[in-house]
Design a protein around this motif. Structure first.
Motif: not given
Length: 260
Positions: A19, A22, A45, A55
């Protein structure tokens, strides 16, 4: 009212960006679908929002409070419910008992060794089952139910936590076409009535274009399009993506040039 703000979420696995930057928002009562080909970054995500993955960078804010990187249980406590691609229920228990267990957990009664769980929150469980059309089957074992009804029970279990945000991972997987439409229409109705934001991943395009308020399209970890279903249907980059790998590469390159 904006409920969820996801800003520049990024996650790498080794040298691969699953990812990359995003970003999106979700309003209370809104249905937002995430779509894309295999390997697009949908699950990554989704799991960063839900707390299953931490993350590398970026933020997730729910009702003004940062939740990115928190443990999944802390995120659940903050008001995030979830259903799974394969329904997660206790098949040896009755329909009502499944929902009662979720309510016991929500209110912290699971720490009591003296309480009979079967006597706790039954009335509240029946109200939730009424919302998903399963009250008549409250005392049936889950093991006896058709899969579409199991999915409805799982939805009631998720609603037992009184979520602000509901995450649904492939909600119609394994269901017959008529069951899919019924479940998604039910979810949309409950979401709007209760002001719950719904974020879901889905491969069935009828479940996406027939029920989502907005659609987010990912390719190789990047957002290439976001908008109302009719906008996404007409989007040339999205059409390229669904022509196959070459189309996906071309769409991503076109997107990068457009935002450069």
């Amino acid at each position: 009212m904006t409920l969820l703000v996801v800003d520049r979420l990024t996650k790498h696995f080794g040298g691969v960006a699953a990812a990359r930057d995003v970003s999106f928002t979700l309003a209370a009562g809104e249905m937002l679908a995430i779509i894309g080909p295999n390997g697009a970054g949908k699950s990554t995500t989704f799991n960063m929002v839900g707390g299953q993955l931490k993350p590398d960078s970026g933020t997730v804010t729910l009702a003004g409070a940062p939740i990115a990187g928190l443990p999944a249980r802390a995120i659940w406590r903050s008001g995030v419910g979830r259903t799974f691609q394969v329904a997660q229920t206790f098949v040896s228990m009755t329909v009502a008992e499944n929902v009662q267990m979720a309510l016991v957990s929500r209110f912290g009664r699971s720490r009591s060794l003296l309480a009979d769980a079967r006597a706790l929150y039954r009335d509240e469980a029946l109200v939730l089952l009424g919302e998903v059309g399963m009250r008549p089957g409250a005392d049936r074992p889950v093991s006896e139910l058709a899969y579409g009804d199991v999915k409805r029970v799982e939805l009631a279990v998720a609603l037992a936590s009184s979520p602000k945000l509901l995450l649904m991972d492939e909600p119609t997987a394994g269901m017959a076409p008529r069951e899919r439409s019924g479940l998604m229409a039910l979810t949309a109705r409950v979401a709007r009535q209760q002001g719950i934001g719904v974020l879901y991943t889905e491969h069935d395009m009828d479940a996406v274009f027939g029920h989502a308020d907005r659609v987010l399209v990912l390719v190789r970890g990047e957002v290439i399009a976001a908008g109302a279903p009719e906008e996404i249907r007409a989007n040339a980059l999205v059409k390229q993506v669904y022509l196959g790998e070459a189309g996906a590469r071309a769409a991503l390159e076109a997107r990068r040039k457009a935002v450069a």
